[in-house]
Design a protein around this motif. Structure first.
Motif, PDB file in Angstrom:
ATOM      1  N   GLU A 292      18.127  42.403  30.154  1.00 28.68           N
ATOM      2  CA  GLU A 292      19.177  43.389  29.892  1.00 28.68           C
ATOM      3  C   GLU A 292      18.633  44.579  29.101  1.00 28.68           C
ATOM      4  OE1 GLU A 292      22.379  43.722  30.727  1.00 28.68           O
ATOM      5  OE2 GLU A 292      22.200  42.011  32.100  1.00 28.68           O
ATOM      6  N   ALA A 293      17.761  44.282  28.145  1.00 28.45           N
ATOM      7  CA  ALA A 293      17.162  45.362  27.347  1.00 28.45           C
ATOM      8  C   ALA A 293      16.289  46.260  28.213  1.00 28.45           C
ATOM      9  CB  ALA A 293      16.346  44.765  26.207  1.00 28.45           C
ATOM     10  N   ARG A 294      15.532  45.654  29.139  1.00 30.98           N
ATOM     11  CA  ARG A 294      14.696  46.449  30.048  1.00 30.98           C
ATOM     12  C   ARG A 294      15.550  47.333  30.951  1.00 30.98           C
ATOM     13  NH1 ARG A 294      11.205  41.755  30.081  1.00 30.98           N
ATOM     14  NH2 ARG A 294      12.408  40.836  31.786  1.00 30.98           N
ATOM     15  N   LYS A 295      16.618  46.763  31.474  1.00 31.12           N
ATOM     16  CA  LYS A 295      17.515  47.545  32.329  1.00 31.12           C
ATOM     17  C   LYS A 295      18.165  48.690  31.550  1.00 31.12           C
ATOM     18  CE  LYS A 295      18.765  43.888  35.589  1.00 31.12           C
ATOM     19  NZ  LYS A 295      19.874  43.023  36.088  1.00 31.12           N
ATOM     20  N   MET A 296      18.571  48.372  30.306  1.00 30.17           N
ATOM     21  CA  MET A 296      19.210  49.402  29.485  1.00 30.17           C
ATOM     22  C   MET A 296      18.243  50.531  29.158  1.00 30.17           C
ATOM     23  SD  MET A 296      22.158  49.991  28.402  1.00 30.17           S
ATOM     24  CE  MET A 296      22.878  51.314  27.447  1.00 30.17           C
ATOM     25  N   LYS A 297      16.983  50.193  28.931  1.00 23.08           N
ATOM     26  CA  LYS A 297      15.983  51.230  28.655  1.00 23.08           C
ATOM     27  C   LYS A 297      15.797  52.143  29.857  1.00 23.08           C
ATOM     28  CE  LYS A 297      13.176  49.110  25.033  1.00 23.08           C
ATOM     29  NZ  LYS A 297      11.840  48.561  24.679  1.00 23.08           N
ATOM     30  N   ARG A 298      15.781  51.556  31.046  1.00 25.22           N
ATOM     31  CA  ARG A 298      15.650  52.375  32.256  1.00 25.22           C
ATOM     32  C   ARG A 298      16.857  53.301  32.412  1.00 25.22           C
ATOM     33  NH1 ARG A 298      13.296  47.599  34.571  1.00 25.22           N
ATOM     34  NH2 ARG A 298      15.335  46.927  35.376  1.00 25.22           N
ATOM     35  N   LYS A 299      18.047  52.766  32.139  1.00 22.19           N
ATOM     36  CA  LYS A 299      19.252  53.582  32.237  1.00 22.19           C
ATOM     37  C   LYS A 299      19.246  54.715  31.201  1.00 22.19           C
ATOM     38  CE  LYS A 299      22.228  49.914  34.070  1.00 22.19           C
ATOM     39  NZ  LYS A 299      23.398  49.043  33.796  1.00 22.19           N
ATOM     40  N   GLU A 300      18.814  54.388  29.981  1.00 22.07           N
ATOM     41  CA  GLU A 300      18.734  55.419  28.928  1.00 22.07           C
ATOM     42  C   GLU A 300      17.731  56.505  29.300  1.00 22.07           C
ATOM     43  OE1 GLU A 300      17.922  53.783  25.134  1.00 22.07           O
ATOM     44  OE2 GLU A 300      19.762  52.574  25.050  1.00 22.07           O
TER      45      GLU A 300
ATOM     46  N   ALA B 294      23.238  58.748  36.827  1.00 15.00           N
ATOM     47  CA  ALA B 294      22.804  58.293  35.498  1.00 15.00           C
ATOM     48  C   ALA B 294      23.979  58.196  34.536  1.00 15.00           C
ATOM     49  CB  ALA B 294      21.749  59.244  34.945  1.00 15.00           C
ATOM     50  N   PHE B 295      24.958  59.081  34.718  1.00 11.94           N
ATOM     51  CA  PHE B 295      26.170  59.036  33.888  1.00 11.94           C
ATOM     52  C   PHE B 295      26.995  57.793  34.216  1.00 11.94           C
ATOM     53  CE2 PHE B 295      30.621  59.956  33.103  1.00 11.94           C
ATOM     54  CZ  PHE B 295      30.608  60.509  31.836  1.00 11.94           C
ATOM     55  N   GLU B 296      27.098  57.471  35.498  1.00 10.21           N
ATOM     56  CA  GLU B 296      27.905  56.324  35.923  1.00 10.21           C
ATOM     57  C   GLU B 296      27.252  54.991  35.566  1.00 10.21           C
ATOM     58  OE1 GLU B 296      28.428  56.956  40.053  1.00 10.21           O
ATOM     59  OE2 GLU B 296      29.907  58.577  39.805  1.00 10.21           O
ATOM     60  N   ASP B 297      25.925  54.961  35.512  1.00 11.08           N
ATOM     61  CA  ASP B 297      25.240  53.703  35.173  1.00 11.08           C
ATOM     62  C   ASP B 297      25.554  53.253  33.756  1.00 11.08           C
ATOM     63  OD1 ASP B 297      24.131  53.496  37.659  1.00 11.08           O
ATOM     64  OD2 ASP B 297      22.227  54.446  37.100  1.00 11.08           O
ATOM     65  N   ILE B 298      25.750  54.196  32.844  1.00 14.60           N
ATOM     66  CA  ILE B 298      26.147  53.848  31.465  1.00 14.60           C
ATOM     67  C   ILE B 298      27.672  53.759  31.452  1.00 14.60           C
ATOM     68  CG2 ILE B 298      25.996  54.483  29.034  1.00 14.60           C
ATOM     69  CD1 ILE B 298      23.284  53.968  30.260  1.00 14.60           C
ATOM     70  N   THR B 299      28.187  52.544  31.427  1.00 12.40           N
ATOM     71  CA  THR B 299      29.636  52.351  31.564  1.00 12.40           C
ATOM     72  C   THR B 299      30.400  52.599  30.273  1.00 12.40           C
ATOM     73  OG1 THR B 299      29.287  49.988  31.138  1.00 12.40           O
ATOM     74  CG2 THR B 299      29.342  50.699  33.454  1.00 12.40           C
ATOM     75  N   LEU B 300      29.773  52.338  29.129  1.00 12.48           N
ATOM     76  CA  LEU B 300      30.469  52.503  27.849  1.00 12.48           C
ATOM     77  C   LEU B 300      30.300  53.942  27.337  1.00 12.48           C
ATOM     78  CD1 LEU B 300      29.462  49.173  26.064  1.00 12.48           C
ATOM     79  CD2 LEU B 300      31.653  49.715  27.152  1.00 12.48           C
ATOM     80  N   GLU B 301      31.410  54.547  26.943  1.00 14.28           N
ATOM     81  CA  GLU B 301      31.365  55.907  26.405  1.00 14.28           C
ATOM     82  C   GLU B 301      30.630  55.961  25.077  1.00 14.28           C
ATOM     83  OE1 GLU B 301      32.118  60.012  26.538  1.00 14.28           O
ATOM     84  OE2 GLU B 301      32.248  58.437  28.055  1.00 14.28           O
ATOM     85  N   SER B 302      30.739  54.891  24.296  1.00 13.68           N
ATOM     86  CA  SER B 302      30.021  54.838  23.007  1.00 13.68           C
ATOM     87  C   SER B 302      28.508  54.865  23.208  1.00 13.68           C
ATOM     88  CB  SER B 302      30.417  53.580  22.232  1.00 13.68           C
ATOM     89  OG  SER B 302      30.109  52.413  22.986  1.00 13.68           O
ATOM     90  N   GLU B 303      28.023  54.221  24.282  1.00 12.66           N
ATOM     91  CA  GLU B 303      26.595  54.245  24.590  1.00 12.66           C
ATOM     92  C   GLU B 303      26.153  55.635  25.038  1.00 12.66           C
ATOM     93  OE1 GLU B 303      24.058  51.881  24.400  1.00 12.66           O
ATOM     94  OE2 GLU B 303      25.561  50.921  23.127  1.00 12.66           O
ATOM     95  N   ARG B 304      27.005  56.317  25.784  1.00 12.66           N
ATOM     96  CA  ARG B 304      26.675  57.684  26.202  1.00 12.66           C
ATOM     97  C   ARG B 304      26.540  58.604  24.990  1.00 12.66           C
ATOM     98  NH1 ARG B 304      31.510  57.524  30.602  1.00 12.66           N
ATOM     99  NH2 ARG B 304      30.476  56.259  32.192  1.00 12.66           N
ATOM    100  N   LYS B 305      27.466  58.475  24.057  1.00 16.09           N
ATOM    101  CA  LYS B 305      27.400  59.297  22.844  1.00 16.09           C
ATOM    102  C   LYS B 305      26.145  58.974  22.030  1.00 16.09           C
ATOM    103  CE  LYS B 305      32.349  60.065  22.240  1.00 16.09           C
ATOM    104  NZ  LYS B 305      33.520  59.828  21.350  1.00 16.09           N
ATOM    105  N   ARG B 306      25.814  57.690  21.951  1.00 14.98           N
ATOM    106  CA  ARG B 306      24.623  57.282  21.179  1.00 14.98           C
ATOM    107  C   ARG B 306      23.351  57.867  21.789  1.00 14.98           C
ATOM    108  NH1 ARG B 306      20.719  53.794  21.700  1.00 14.98           N
ATOM    109  NH2 ARG B 306      21.595  52.920  23.624  1.00 14.98           N
TER     110      ARG B 306
END
Length: 291
Positions: free
Chosen positions: A110-118, A150-162
């Motif tokens: 999950e961390a690897r996937k999240m890094k790719r999305k970020e 890339a915007f849609e892959d991050i589902t949480l708005e709090s993560e987008r802001k971060r």
């Protein structure tokens, strides 16, 4: 697996343990070791039975599964009547460790996937047109990226802001580094310019000193040359006057033609006196030159 030291306080208080003391044959410790070896031999077979029961019940041991829930599922079948309680505990611990390993691996993935999305989200922000400024606000520019993958892959708005805040922070750091680099370069250029100006002024002052010393030398040489020429001229005039006096004396001597010896001796003495005077004058001149 239980140890003898753990069970000894409980076993030693039993009357059956006291009755064994002093009896021929195996000791209580020997019997404990034999029993543990038998459990080990039975463990692999009983573990297979436990796995079959869990498969039939469609029960999966997770990180948050309790031992009580595990025992309830196992004891619900007749096959569990022959199972040892110790082996049931060992099987549960083994399955729980596997569940924890799966959870750790899942978190890593999950961390690897999240890094790719970020990374994709940050590259989306970087490629924005017009470029995002340091003082930009997420709510003002959010609508530009709604249709981006890339915007849609991050589902949480709090993560987008971060992620947006992290990007702005990196942008500020990059701007400060670039500004500091330019400032440092300008300082070096100024320092180099000062050094060059100092070297130029130093060379100019050295040239001035050289010209000043040359002028002094020329003046001293001209003075010494004039003094030397004046002394030579005075010496020449003095010699000419001496020669003139000698000629006059010779003429007088010829014209007078003295008749007596006494007059001749007087003339000789006067000549000798004149010679002595000239010698003294010459000596005084030599001494003056040496000074």
């Amino acid at each position: 697996m239980s140890s003898w030291m753990e069970l000894y306080p409980t076993l030693s208080s039993d009357i059956r343990f006291s009755n064994m003391l002093g009896q021929p044959g195996s000791t209580a410790l020997d019997l404990f070791k034999f029993y543990v070896e038998d459990l080990k031999a039975r463990y692999h077979d009983e573990k297979k039975i436990i796995k079959d029961i869990l498969r039939d019940k469609a029960f999966l041991v997770e990180v948050n599964t309790s031992f009580e829930d595990f025992v309830t599922v196992i004891s619900s079948t007749k096959r569990a009547t022959t199972l040892d309680a110790g082996n049931i505990k060992l099987a549960f611990n083994s399955l729980l460790e596997k569940a924890e390993a799966r959870e750790r691996e899942r978190e890593k993935e999950e961390a690897r996937k999240m890094k790719r999305k970020e990374s994709l989200f940050k590259s989306m922000l970087k490629q924005a047109a017009p470029p995002i400024e340091v003082d930009a606000v997420w709510e003002d520019i959010r609508d530009k990226f709604i249709k981006e993958p890339a915007f849609e892959d991050i589902t949480l708005e709090s993560e987008r802001k971060r992620i947006f805040k992290d990007y702005i922070h990196a942008l500020e750091h990059e701007c400060q580094h670039h500004h500091f680099k330019n400032k440092k370069h300008s300082k070096k250029a100024k320092k180099h310019h000062r050094k060059r100006s100092r070297s130029r002024s130093g060379s100019e002052s050295e040239d001035d000193d050289d010209t000043h010393s040359k002028k002094k030398r020329q003046r001293s040489e001209s003075k010494s040359g004039s003094e030397h020429s004046s002394t030579e001229g005075s010496e020449k005039s003095y010699k000419k006057s001496k020669k003139h006096k000698k000629k006059n004396k010779k003429r007088r001597h010829k014209s007078d033609s003295p008749e007596t010896d006494g007059e001749r001796e007087k003339e000789k003495k006067e000549k000798e006196r004149d010679r002595d005077r000239e010698k003294e004058k010459d000596n005084e001149k030599d001494k003056a030159r040496q000074r």
